[in-house]
Write a protein that holds these residues in place. Structure first.
Motif, PDB file in Angstrom:
ATOM      1  N   GLY A 138      64.489  37.322  24.388  1.00 50.90           N
ATOM      2  CA  GLY A 138      63.736  36.091  24.617  1.00 50.90           C
ATOM      3  C   GLY A 138      62.533  36.322  25.504  1.00 50.90           C
ATOM      4  O   GLY A 138      61.459  35.737  25.284  1.00 50.90           O
ATOM      5  N   GLU A 190      61.485  30.664  24.144  1.00 49.33           N
ATOM      6  CA  GLU A 190      62.881  30.987  24.455  1.00 49.33           C
ATOM      7  C   GLU A 190      63.138  30.733  25.948  1.00 49.33           C
ATOM      8  O   GLU A 190      63.142  31.643  26.765  1.00 49.33           O
ATOM      9  CB  GLU A 190      63.175  32.446  24.091  1.00 49.33           C
ATOM     10  CG  GLU A 190      63.024  32.774  22.615  1.00 49.33           C
ATOM     11  CD  GLU A 190      64.098  32.103  21.776  1.00 49.33           C
ATOM     12  OE1 GLU A 190      65.203  31.881  22.301  1.00 49.33           O
ATOM     13  OE2 GLU A 190      63.820  31.788  20.611  1.00 49.33           O
ATOM     14  N   ALA A 222      70.922  32.135  27.360  1.00 50.69           N
ATOM     15  CA  ALA A 222      71.144  33.505  26.894  1.00 50.69           C
ATOM     16  C   ALA A 222      71.285  34.451  28.071  1.00 50.69           C
ATOM     17  O   ALA A 222      70.704  34.249  29.145  1.00 50.69           O
ATOM     18  CB  ALA A 222      69.983  33.952  26.009  1.00 50.69           C
ATOM     19  N   ARG A 224      70.161  39.372  24.678  1.00 52.13           N
ATOM     20  CA  ARG A 224      69.491  38.198  24.126  1.00 52.13           C
ATOM     21  C   ARG A 224      68.468  37.633  25.107  1.00 52.13           C
ATOM     22  O   ARG A 224      67.408  37.150  24.709  1.00 52.13           O
ATOM     23  CB  ARG A 224      70.532  37.124  23.779  1.00 52.13           C
ATOM     24  CG  ARG A 224      71.476  37.498  22.664  1.00 52.13           C
ATOM     25  CD  ARG A 224      70.715  37.779  21.374  1.00 52.13           C
ATOM     26  NE  ARG A 224      69.995  36.616  20.925  1.00 52.13           N
ATOM     27  CZ  ARG A 224      70.496  35.677  20.128  1.00 52.13           C
ATOM     28  NH1 ARG A 224      71.747  35.808  19.673  1.00 52.13           N
ATOM     29  NH2 ARG A 224      69.769  34.649  19.732  1.00 52.13           N
ATOM     30  N   GLN A 225      68.771  37.733  26.382  1.00 48.92           N
ATOM     31  CA  GLN A 225      67.813  37.267  27.384  1.00 48.92           C
ATOM     32  C   GLN A 225      66.563  38.156  27.399  1.00 48.92           C
ATOM     33  O   GLN A 225      65.438  37.670  27.498  1.00 48.92           O
ATOM     34  CB  GLN A 225      68.472  37.255  28.770  1.00 48.92           C
ATOM     35  CG  GLN A 225      67.572  36.712  29.870  1.00 48.92           C
ATOM     36  CD  GLN A 225      68.273  36.677  31.219  1.00 48.92           C
ATOM     37  OE1 GLN A 225      69.436  37.090  31.342  1.00 48.92           O
ATOM     38  NE2 GLN A 225      67.584  36.185  32.237  1.00 48.92           N
ATOM     39  N   HIS A 257      67.416  26.441  28.537  1.00 47.78           N
ATOM     40  CA  HIS A 257      67.898  25.710  27.369  1.00 47.78           C
ATOM     41  C   HIS A 257      68.840  26.543  26.519  1.00 47.78           C
ATOM     42  O   HIS A 257      69.809  26.016  25.973  1.00 47.78           O
ATOM     43  CB  HIS A 257      66.717  25.247  26.513  1.00 47.78           C
ATOM     44  CG  HIS A 257      65.862  24.207  27.170  1.00 47.78           C
ATOM     45  ND1 HIS A 257      66.349  22.972  27.562  1.00 47.78           N
ATOM     46  CD2 HIS A 257      64.545  24.197  27.512  1.00 47.78           C
ATOM     47  CE1 HIS A 257      65.394  22.248  28.109  1.00 47.78           C
ATOM     48  NE2 HIS A 257      64.271  22.996  28.097  1.00 47.78           N
ATOM     49  N   THR A 258      68.527  27.832  26.389  1.00 49.17           N
ATOM     50  CA  THR A 258      69.358  28.674  25.522  1.00 49.17           C
ATOM     51  C   THR A 258      70.590  29.201  26.233  1.00 49.17           C
ATOM     52  O   THR A 258      71.616  29.442  25.589  1.00 49.17           O
ATOM     53  CB  THR A 258      68.530  29.863  25.002  1.00 49.17           C
ATOM     54  OG1 THR A 258      68.061  30.636  26.120  1.00 49.17           O
ATOM     55  CG2 THR A 258      67.325  29.379  24.215  1.00 49.17           C
ATOM     56  N   TYR A 265      62.495  18.618  25.776  1.00 55.18           N
ATOM     57  CA  TYR A 265      61.571  19.728  25.497  1.00 55.18           C
ATOM     58  C   TYR A 265      60.118  19.281  25.696  1.00 55.18           C
ATOM     59  O   TYR A 265      59.227  19.649  24.945  1.00 55.18           O
ATOM     60  CB  TYR A 265      61.758  20.224  24.061  1.00 55.18           C
ATOM     61  CG  TYR A 265      63.156  20.740  23.792  1.00 55.18           C
ATOM     62  CD1 TYR A 265      63.514  22.038  24.161  1.00 55.18           C
ATOM     63  CD2 TYR A 265      64.103  19.918  23.182  1.00 55.18           C
ATOM     64  CE1 TYR A 265      64.795  22.505  23.910  1.00 55.18           C
ATOM     65  CE2 TYR A 265      65.377  20.383  22.938  1.00 55.18           C
ATOM     66  CZ  TYR A 265      65.711  21.681  23.308  1.00 55.18           C
ATOM     67  OH  TYR A 265      66.980  22.147  23.080  1.00 55.18           O
TER      68      TYR A 265
END
Length: 209
Positions: A25, A10, A17, A21-22, A14-15, A91
């Motif tokens: 991750g 995570e 967040a 949510r962070q 990229h996300t 990635y």
């Protein structure tokens, strides 16, 4: 049978967040890092020299994930790991990390063995005899309990009958004492009347002499 679907890395860049949510991750990345360390430790333990007496310590308690998978990773089990990667240039770091994890997982060797069941007929018959003996002892104890209950009821009934007979006997004794006293009074009256009667001597000649 343990089937585990591990989340991917995570990465915040990229996300994107934020907030809870962070944090979630970050926890996922921490669990994956701990799992990677455990896999690395197990790989070193499997590839060590046969003459080495020193066993490396593997810490499963740093993460709930590794603690749950402890029996599957190092115990009496077979393990298979499937790693998914992408060809996307965005990635590259994640793909490299995944391949390194897979290479370390290949070094882990578990020693799975079938659980043995003793099927010796003599042992089975012995256990069957013990079961039958315990069952018979239980039935015998139940019969003894019922017999004691019956004896208790008979004893209570006998006690009630004895109380009734004792009461009747007590009443009878009281009545008998009254009758006996009346009888004694009548006998005493007869004795008195006998003493008051006239007496005539049995030999008249001696009496005259």
């Amino acid at each position: 049978l343990n089937l585990v679907d591990l989340a991917g890395s995570e990465s915040v860049r990229h996300t994107g967040a934020t907030g809870s949510r962070q944090k979630e991750g970050g926890k996922i990345n921490q669990s994956l890092l701990t799992l990677s360390r455990v896999i690395m430790g197990l790989g070193k333990a499997s590839s060590r020299k046969s003459g080495s007496s020193k066993t490396p310590f593997v810490n499963y308690r740093d993460s709930k994930l590794t603690r749950i998978l402890q029996s599957s990773l190092s115990g009496n089990a077979r393990m298979a790991v499937i790693c998914c990667a992408t060809l996307s240039d965005a990635y590259t770091e994640e793909t490299k990390s995944t391949l390194q994890f897979a290479s370390r997982a290949k070094l882990v060797k578990t020693r799975a063995s079938a659980n043995e069941i003793d099927e010796d007929p003599s042992v089975i018959k012995k256990l069957q005899r013990e079961v039958a003996q315990r069952s018979e002892e239980g039935k015998q104890a139940l019969r003894q309990l019922r017999e004691l209950e019956r004896q208790t009821k008979d004893a209570e009934k006998a006690k009630d009958d004895a109380d009734k007979r004792l009461k009747k006997l007590y009443n009878f004794v009281r009545t008998s004492d009254t009758i006996h006293l009346l009888s004694q009074d009548r006998e005493y009256g007869q004795v008195l009347s006998t003493r008051n009667c006239s007496y005539e001597p049995a030999v008249p000649a001696l009496a005259k002499a």
